[in-house]
Design a protein around this motif. Structure first.
Motif, PDB file in Angstrom:
ATOM      1  N   GLY A 135      44.093  41.779  44.337  1.00  0.00           N
ATOM      2  CA  GLY A 135      44.583  40.643  43.567  1.00  0.00           C
ATOM      3  C   GLY A 135      45.538  39.793  44.377  1.00  0.00           C
ATOM      4  O   GLY A 135      45.737  40.010  45.581  1.00  0.00           O
ATOM      5  N   ALA A 136      46.124  38.790  43.734  1.00  0.00           N
ATOM      6  CA  ALA A 136      47.010  37.848  44.419  1.00  0.00           C
ATOM      7  C   ALA A 136      48.135  38.588  45.143  1.00  0.00           C
ATOM      8  O   ALA A 136      48.761  39.500  44.588  1.00  0.00           O
ATOM      9  CB  ALA A 136      47.596  36.864  43.414  1.00  0.00           C
ATOM     10  N   LEU A 137      48.383  38.206  46.395  1.00  0.00           N
ATOM     11  CA  LEU A 137      49.384  38.885  47.206  1.00  0.00           C
ATOM     12  C   LEU A 137      50.788  38.489  46.773  1.00  0.00           C
ATOM     13  O   LEU A 137      51.075  37.315  46.540  1.00  0.00           O
ATOM     14  CB  LEU A 137      49.179  38.532  48.687  1.00  0.00           C
ATOM     15  CG  LEU A 137      47.808  38.882  49.280  1.00  0.00           C
ATOM     16  CD1 LEU A 137      47.764  38.515  50.750  1.00  0.00           C
ATOM     17  CD2 LEU A 137      47.500  40.356  49.096  1.00  0.00           C
ATOM     18  N   LYS A 138      51.656  39.469  46.693  1.00  0.00           N
ATOM     19  CA  LYS A 138      53.045  39.225  46.332  1.00  0.00           C
ATOM     20  C   LYS A 138      53.936  39.435  47.544  1.00  0.00           C
ATOM     21  O   LYS A 138      53.769  40.387  48.299  1.00  0.00           O
ATOM     22  CB  LYS A 138      53.464  40.164  45.192  1.00  0.00           C
ATOM     23  CG  LYS A 138      52.692  39.933  43.901  1.00  0.00           C
ATOM     24  CD  LYS A 138      53.138  40.884  42.801  1.00  0.00           C
ATOM     25  CE  LYS A 138      52.343  40.648  41.520  1.00  0.00           C
ATOM     26  NZ  LYS A 138      52.746  41.572  40.426  1.00  0.00           N
ATOM     27  N   GLU A 139      54.839  38.520  47.745  1.00  0.00           N
ATOM     28  CA  GLU A 139      55.716  38.546  48.907  1.00  0.00           C
ATOM     29  C   GLU A 139      56.498  39.856  48.974  1.00  0.00           C
ATOM     30  O   GLU A 139      57.117  40.282  48.007  1.00  0.00           O
ATOM     31  CB  GLU A 139      56.700  37.372  48.853  1.00  0.00           C
ATOM     32  CG  GLU A 139      57.422  37.100  50.165  1.00  0.00           C
ATOM     33  CD  GLU A 139      56.473  36.611  51.257  1.00  0.00           C
ATOM     34  OE1 GLU A 139      56.727  36.928  52.433  1.00  0.00           O
ATOM     35  OE2 GLU A 139      55.488  35.918  50.917  1.00  0.00           O
ATOM     36  N   GLY A 140      56.437  40.515  50.139  1.00  0.00           N
ATOM     37  CA  GLY A 140      57.212  41.730  50.351  1.00  0.00           C
ATOM     38  C   GLY A 140      56.581  43.005  49.836  1.00  0.00           C
ATOM     39  O   GLY A 140      57.083  44.097  50.113  1.00  0.00           O
TER      40      GLY A 140
ATOM     41  N   SER B  17      35.727  42.252  34.441  1.00  0.00           N
ATOM     42  CA  SER B  17      36.678  41.234  34.903  1.00  0.00           C
ATOM     43  C   SER B  17      37.990  41.904  35.302  1.00  0.00           C
ATOM     44  O   SER B  17      38.541  42.718  34.549  1.00  0.00           O
ATOM     45  CB  SER B  17      36.946  40.203  33.802  1.00  0.00           C
ATOM     46  OG  SER B  17      35.775  39.479  33.497  1.00  0.00           O
ATOM     47  N   LEU B  18      38.476  41.569  36.497  1.00  0.00           N
ATOM     48  CA  LEU B  18      39.755  42.064  36.987  1.00  0.00           C
ATOM     49  C   LEU B  18      40.768  40.928  36.966  1.00  0.00           C
ATOM     50  O   LEU B  18      40.434  39.777  36.685  1.00  0.00           O
ATOM     51  CB  LEU B  18      39.600  42.621  38.407  1.00  0.00           C
ATOM     52  CG  LEU B  18      38.556  43.733  38.598  1.00  0.00           C
ATOM     53  CD1 LEU B  18      38.467  44.115  40.066  1.00  0.00           C
ATOM     54  CD2 LEU B  18      38.908  44.958  37.760  1.00  0.00           C
ATOM     55  N   ASN B  19      42.008  41.242  37.295  1.00  0.00           N
ATOM     56  CA  ASN B  19      43.035  40.197  37.322  1.00  0.00           C
ATOM     57  C   ASN B  19      42.784  39.208  38.457  1.00  0.00           C
ATOM     58  O   ASN B  19      42.051  39.484  39.402  1.00  0.00           O
ATOM     59  CB  ASN B  19      44.435  40.816  37.458  1.00  0.00           C
ATOM     60  CG  ASN B  19      44.602  41.585  38.761  1.00  0.00           C
ATOM     61  OD1 ASN B  19      43.624  42.033  39.369  1.00  0.00           O
ATOM     62  ND2 ASN B  19      45.823  41.752  39.204  1.00  0.00           N
ATOM     63  N   ASP B  20      43.383  38.038  38.360  1.00  0.00           N
ATOM     64  CA  ASP B  20      43.303  36.986  39.386  1.00  0.00           C
ATOM     65  C   ASP B  20      41.873  36.514  39.628  1.00  0.00           C
ATOM     66  O   ASP B  20      41.503  36.147  40.744  1.00  0.00           O
ATOM     67  CB  ASP B  20      43.930  37.458  40.709  1.00  0.00           C
ATOM     68  CG  ASP B  20      45.392  37.842  40.544  1.00  0.00           C
ATOM     69  OD1 ASP B  20      46.111  37.099  39.843  1.00  0.00           O
ATOM     70  OD2 ASP B  20      45.810  38.877  41.090  1.00  0.00           O
ATOM     71  N   GLY B  21      41.048  36.532  38.569  1.00  0.00           N
ATOM     72  CA  GLY B  21      39.702  35.984  38.664  1.00  0.00           C
ATOM     73  C   GLY B  21      38.709  36.836  39.423  1.00  0.00           C
ATOM     74  O   GLY B  21      37.610  36.372  39.748  1.00  0.00           O
ATOM     75  N   ARG B  22      39.041  38.086  39.684  1.00  0.00           N
ATOM     76  CA  ARG B  22      38.142  38.961  40.435  1.00  0.00           C
ATOM     77  C   ARG B  22      37.188  39.691  39.488  1.00  0.00           C
ATOM     78  O   ARG B  22      37.410  39.745  38.288  1.00  0.00           O
ATOM     79  CB  ARG B  22      38.945  39.987  41.246  1.00  0.00           C
ATOM     80  CG  ARG B  22      39.885  39.349  42.262  1.00  0.00           C
ATOM     81  CD  ARG B  22      40.731  40.404  42.971  1.00  0.00           C
ATOM     82  NE  ARG B  22      41.535  41.155  42.019  1.00  0.00           N
ATOM     83  CZ  ARG B  22      41.603  42.488  41.956  1.00  0.00           C
ATOM     84  NH1 ARG B  22      40.896  43.231  42.791  1.00  0.00           N
ATOM     85  NH2 ARG B  22      42.374  43.089  41.064  1.00  0.00           N
ATOM     86  N   ILE B  23      36.120  40.252  40.067  1.00  0.00           N
ATOM     87  CA  ILE B  23      35.156  41.018  39.282  1.00  0.00           C
ATOM     88  C   ILE B  23      34.893  42.354  39.957  1.00  0.00           C
ATOM     89  O   ILE B  23      35.171  42.532  41.153  1.00  0.00           O
ATOM     90  CB  ILE B  23      33.822  40.259  39.099  1.00  0.00           C
ATOM     91  CG1 ILE B  23      33.184  39.958  40.465  1.00  0.00           C
ATOM     92  CG2 ILE B  23      34.035  38.988  38.298  1.00  0.00           C
ATOM     93  CD1 ILE B  23      31.787  39.362  40.358  1.00  0.00           C
ATOM     94  N   GLU B  24      34.347  43.297  39.174  1.00  0.00           N
ATOM     95  CA  GLU B  24      33.990  44.608  39.708  1.00  0.00           C
ATOM     96  C   GLU B  24      32.651  45.027  39.126  1.00  0.00           C
ATOM     97  O   GLU B  24      32.436  44.937  37.916  1.00  0.00           O
ATOM     98  CB  GLU B  24      35.054  45.651  39.360  1.00  0.00           C
ATOM     99  CG  GLU B  24      34.724  47.047  39.891  1.00  0.00           C
ATOM    100  CD  GLU B  24      35.772  48.070  39.484  1.00  0.00           C
ATOM    101  OE1 GLU B  24      36.614  48.416  40.330  1.00  0.00           O
ATOM    102  OE2 GLU B  24      35.749  48.501  38.303  1.00  0.00           O
ATOM    103  N   PHE B  25      31.751  45.477  39.994  1.00  0.00           N
ATOM    104  CA  PHE B  25      30.451  45.991  39.567  1.00  0.00           C
ATOM    105  C   PHE B  25      30.634  47.465  39.230  1.00  0.00           C
ATOM    106  O   PHE B  25      31.008  48.268  40.083  1.00  0.00           O
ATOM    107  CB  PHE B  25      29.413  45.798  40.669  1.00  0.00           C
ATOM    108  CG  PHE B  25      29.150  44.353  40.963  1.00  0.00           C
ATOM    109  CD1 PHE B  25      28.178  43.655  40.278  1.00  0.00           C
ATOM    110  CD2 PHE B  25      29.912  43.679  41.911  1.00  0.00           C
ATOM    111  CE1 PHE B  25      27.952  42.313  40.537  1.00  0.00           C
ATOM    112  CE2 PHE B  25      29.694  42.344  42.171  1.00  0.00           C
ATOM    113  CZ  PHE B  25      28.713  41.653  41.485  1.00  0.00           C
ATOM    114  N   GLY B  26      30.378  47.797  37.961  1.00  0.00           N
ATOM    115  CA  GLY B  26      30.780  49.103  37.465  1.00  0.00           C
ATOM    116  C   GLY B  26      29.660  50.107  37.318  1.00  0.00           C
ATOM    117  O   GLY B  26      28.478  49.812  37.500  1.00  0.00           O
ATOM    118  N   GLN B  27      30.082  51.297  36.923  1.00  0.00           N
ATOM    119  CA  GLN B  27      29.193  52.429  36.743  1.00  0.00           C
ATOM    120  C   GLN B  27      28.282  52.224  35.533  1.00  0.00           C
ATOM    121  O   GLN B  27      28.682  51.661  34.514  1.00  0.00           O
ATOM    122  CB  GLN B  27      30.045  53.690  36.540  1.00  0.00           C
ATOM    123  CG  GLN B  27      29.267  54.931  36.215  1.00  0.00           C
ATOM    124  CD  GLN B  27      28.496  55.445  37.422  1.00  0.00           C
ATOM    125  OE1 GLN B  27      28.770  55.057  38.541  1.00  0.00           O
ATOM    126  NE2 GLN B  27      27.529  56.304  37.182  1.00  0.00           N
TER     127      GLN B  27
END
Length: 314
Positions: free
Chosen positions: A127-132, A241-251
């Protein structure tokens, strides 16, 4: 094949045959005693060994200040490419792609490159990178495919793979059964230029597992055509559907598999679409065993006694 150094931990990792059949190339990992005092990186080096009918020749490949669990040699014409994943932590937590290039005469290591995974790949996975914030290194990466273009660019793909063993019954022998479970998770895909520099790298989120009798129906088959990489996978009809607009192909169960294709273009952008669903075509296909002939991919499908052969033309 003999080695002068005494090395009880020496590991042979791979063997390749020259295209003309005149040479064998062994890839080994040597824990030489002289490296025990090395301050940074793995206390070992890799050896690429050429064996012919009359001679043998050795080329050392140095991991420098990094750790490399495994190298995969690829012979293409008069060039040999050794590819792997590296980190600055240990042999099994990967933070980037390494690249070594030599020729079939093993005269020298012509090019060496260590490419940390890009922010794009890390954001694909987490997901979106967080500083630090520190992100987990990738583990259990196994090479699947390497494709070359005419201008010496190469595309590689790997998968997070883990095989676990469980036993049922008491003791060993009669009444005891051993079961293998295969986990095939995220796919890593990357494009490198002729100098070994990563032009793009991406992570495709995927979560699949099967017992030993059904593992052909998970993982994937990949193909390269016109600078586009195609991945054929089975997945649930509903893409997660994952956070930050991502997707996952599931079982999904084997008999509920839906055949999908993912495309990654020359710029690293990807899209996906469903080819067949289990309602219109109830026969599941063995996506890890696709056969590629020219621009066509063939998959065998089976459900009980029913069988199908699927032909996909790119």
């Amino acid at each position: 094949l003999t080695r002068e150094q005494k090395d009880e931990k020496y590991i042979f990792q791979n063997i390749q045959v020259a295209s003309d059949g005149s040479s064998l190339y062994f890839l080994g990992k040597s824990y030489d005693e002289s490296l025990r005092k090395k301050e940074t990186g793995g206390k070992y080096f890799f050896e690429l060994i050429q064996v012919t009918a009359s001679d043998q020749k050795v080329l050392k490949i140095d991991p420098e200040s990094h750790f490399i669990g495994y190298l995969k040699p690829i012979i293409r014409g008069q060039e040999i490419y050794c590819l792997g994943f590296f980190s600055d932590l240990n042999d099994s937590n990967y933070t980037g792609i390494c690249y070594f290039k030599t020729n079939t005469g093993l005269n020298s290591v012509e090019k060496t490159k260590f490419n940390p995974f890009s922010r794009r790949l890390i954001s694909d996975k987490y997901g979106a990178l967080k500083e630090g914030k520190k992100y987990k290194a990738l583990t259990n990466l196994v090479f699947r495919n390497v494709f070359f273009t005419e201008n010496q660019d190469l595309y590689l793909s790997a998968e997070e793979e883990e095989i676990t063993t469980s036993s049922s019954g008491v003791g060993v022998g009669v009444g005891s059964k051993t079961k293998l479970t295969y986990d095939y998770d995220d796919i890593i895909s990357a494009k490198l230029n002729a100098d070994g520099e990563v032009l793009w790298d991406r992570c495709i989120n995927k979560n699949q597992h099967r017992s030993d009798e059904d593992n052909f129906y998970i993982s994937y088959t990949s193909v390269l055509k016109n600078d586009v990489v195609y991945f054929f996978i089975n997945a649930d009809e509903k893409i997660k559907s994952l956070n930050d607009g991502r997707i996952e192909f599931g079982q999904v169960s084997k008999d509920k598999s839906n055949l999908n294709v993912l495309r990654i273009d020359a710029s690293g952008d990807f899209e996906h679409q469903e080819i067949l669903n289990n309602t219109s075509n109830p026969i599941p296909f063995m996506v890890s065993k696709g056969i590629v002939i020219d621009n066509t991919v063939y998959f065998l499908g089976r459900k009980g006694k029913e069988k199908q052969l699927l032909k996909v033309t790119l």
